[in-house]
Design a protein around this motif. Structure first.
Motif, PDB file in Angstrom:
ATOM      1  N   GLU A   1      31.091 101.332  66.863  1.00 31.23           N
ATOM      2  CA  GLU A   1      31.706 101.417  68.182  1.00 31.23           C
ATOM      3  C   GLU A   1      33.227 101.353  68.076  1.00 31.23           C
ATOM      4  O   GLU A   1      33.790 100.477  67.427  1.00 31.23           O
ATOM      5  CB  GLU A   1      31.197 100.295  69.088  1.00 31.23           C
ATOM      6  CG  GLU A   1      31.601 100.503  70.523  1.00 31.23           C
ATOM      7  CD  GLU A   1      30.855  99.604  71.476  1.00 31.23           C
ATOM      8  OE1 GLU A   1      31.315  99.492  72.609  1.00 31.23           O
ATOM      9  OE2 GLU A   1      29.837  99.013  71.075  1.00 31.23           O
ATOM     10  N   GLY A   2      33.878 102.331  68.684  1.00 27.58           N
ATOM     11  CA  GLY A   2      35.338 102.406  68.651  1.00 27.58           C
ATOM     12  C   GLY A   2      35.900 103.064  67.402  1.00 27.58           C
ATOM     13  O   GLY A   2      37.093 103.267  67.297  1.00 27.58           O
TER      14      GLY A   2
ATOM     15  N   SER B   1      22.357  97.707  64.578  1.00 29.04           N
ATOM     16  CA  SER B   1      23.450  96.952  63.944  1.00 29.04           C
ATOM     17  C   SER B   1      24.522  97.895  63.402  1.00 29.04           C
ATOM     18  O   SER B   1      25.717  97.604  63.513  1.00 29.04           O
ATOM     19  CB  SER B   1      22.922  96.046  62.834  1.00 29.04           C
ATOM     20  OG  SER B   1      22.329  96.815  61.804  1.00 29.04           O
ATOM     21  N   ILE B   2      24.128  99.019  62.849  1.00 25.27           N
ATOM     22  CA  ILE B   2      25.121  99.980  62.340  1.00 25.27           C
ATOM     23  C   ILE B   2      25.839 100.637  63.507  1.00 25.27           C
ATOM     24  O   ILE B   2      27.058 100.799  63.484  1.00 25.27           O
ATOM     25  CB  ILE B   2      24.466 101.018  61.407  1.00 25.27           C
ATOM     26  CG1 ILE B   2      24.059 100.325  60.108  1.00 25.27           C
ATOM     27  CG2 ILE B   2      25.414 102.185  61.134  1.00 25.27           C
ATOM     28  CD1 ILE B   2      23.365 101.188  59.106  1.00 25.27           C
ATOM     29  N   VAL B   3      25.095 100.992  64.538  1.00 31.31           N
ATOM     30  CA  VAL B   3      25.711 101.601  65.716  1.00 31.31           C
ATOM     31  C   VAL B   3      26.756 100.656  66.306  1.00 31.31           C
ATOM     32  O   VAL B   3      27.849 101.080  66.693  1.00 31.31           O
ATOM     33  CB  VAL B   3      24.637 101.996  66.760  1.00 31.31           C
ATOM     34  CG1 VAL B   3      25.254 102.326  68.104  1.00 31.31           C
ATOM     35  CG2 VAL B   3      23.825 103.176  66.248  1.00 31.31           C
ATOM     36  N   ALA B   4      26.448  99.374  66.346  1.00 25.45           N
ATOM     37  CA  ALA B   4      27.410  98.389  66.871  1.00 25.45           C
ATOM     38  C   ALA B   4      28.680  98.356  66.019  1.00 25.45           C
ATOM     39  O   ALA B   4      29.787  98.231  66.552  1.00 25.45           O
ATOM     40  CB  ALA B   4      26.764  97.007  66.930  1.00 25.45           C
ATOM     41  N   LYS B   5      28.539  98.475  64.701  1.00 29.38           N
ATOM     42  CA  LYS B   5      29.704  98.482  63.804  1.00 29.38           C
ATOM     43  C   LYS B   5      30.564  99.727  64.003  1.00 29.38           C
ATOM     44  O   LYS B   5      31.757  99.702  63.729  1.00 29.38           O
ATOM     45  CB  LYS B   5      29.259  98.416  62.341  1.00 29.38           C
ATOM     46  CG  LYS B   5      28.645  97.114  61.933  1.00 29.38           C
ATOM     47  CD  LYS B   5      28.179  97.185  60.491  1.00 29.38           C
ATOM     48  CE  LYS B   5      27.420  95.952  60.080  1.00 29.38           C
ATOM     49  NZ  LYS B   5      26.917  96.051  58.699  1.00 29.38           N
TER      50      LYS B   5
ATOM     51  N   SER C   1      40.727  94.751  71.292  1.00 33.89           N
ATOM     52  CA  SER C   1      39.471  95.246  71.853  1.00 33.89           C
ATOM     53  C   SER C   1      39.058  96.526  71.136  1.00 33.89           C
ATOM     54  O   SER C   1      39.878  97.155  70.474  1.00 33.89           O
ATOM     55  CB  SER C   1      39.659  95.525  73.345  1.00 33.89           C
ATOM     56  OG  SER C   1      40.520  96.645  73.506  1.00 33.89           O
ATOM     57  N   PRO C   2      37.792  96.951  71.272  1.00 28.90           N
ATOM     58  CA  PRO C   2      37.359  98.190  70.617  1.00 28.90           C
ATOM     59  C   PRO C   2      38.204  99.401  71.006  1.00 28.90           C
ATOM     60  O   PRO C   2      38.459 100.269  70.198  1.00 28.90           O
ATOM     61  CB  PRO C   2      35.910  98.364  71.098  1.00 28.90           C
ATOM     62  CG  PRO C   2      35.455  96.982  71.391  1.00 28.90           C
ATOM     63  CD  PRO C   2      36.679  96.260  71.901  1.00 28.90           C
ATOM     64  N   GLU C   3      38.676  99.449  72.271  1.00 25.28           N
ATOM     65  CA  GLU C   3      39.500 100.568  72.703  1.00 25.28           C
ATOM     66  C   GLU C   3      40.834 100.592  71.946  1.00 25.28           C
ATOM     67  O   GLU C   3      41.290 101.638  71.509  1.00 25.28           O
ATOM     68  CB  GLU C   3      39.779 100.490  74.214  1.00 25.28           C
ATOM     69  CG  GLU C   3      38.550 100.677  75.070  1.00 25.28           C
ATOM     70  CD  GLU C   3      37.721  99.411  75.217  1.00 25.28           C
ATOM     71  OE1 GLU C   3      38.234  98.293  74.979  1.00 25.28           O
ATOM     72  OE2 GLU C   3      36.535  99.531  75.557  1.00 25.28           O
TER      73      GLU C   3
END
Length: 98
Positions: free
Chosen positions: A93-94, A87-91, A27-29
């Motif tokens: 994440e974490g 889209s960059i912000v999503a990449k 997961s991202p965490e």
């Protein structure tokens, strides 16, 4: 002899494949613990370009924006930088912290 060679190969390759698989499924965490997170408010150009979707131009824009407007509060505040969208912000994440 062939069985021994195959066994030795599988013992060498299996841990690497399993580790990569675990990282991809995390997961991202958990990924933020696997990969070192970068503080977006303190990162140098060299550190920023290591992030997904961030090249030299966007890294310069992030630093410039940060110098002119102060620190970023969260991921969404990065979208105020020209060239940084959803889209960059999503990449990121974490992978970044504030």
């Amino acid at each position: 002899m062939i069985k021994a060679l195959l066994l030795a190969t599988s013992l060498f390759v299996a841990p690497t494949v399993l580790a990569e698989s675990a990282q991809q499924q995390a997961s991202p965490e958990i990924q933020s613990e696997i990969y070192q997170t970068i503080n977006i408010n303190e990162a140098s150009l060299e550190e920023l370009v290591k992030l997904p979707g961030i090249g030299k131009g966007k890294a310069r824009a992030i630093v410039s924006f940060r110098e002119q407007n102060g620190p970023f509060d969260d991921l969404n505040s990065l979208m105020a930088v020209k060239g940084v969208g959803k889209s960059i912000v999503a990449k990121l994440e974490g992978k970044v912290k504030f």
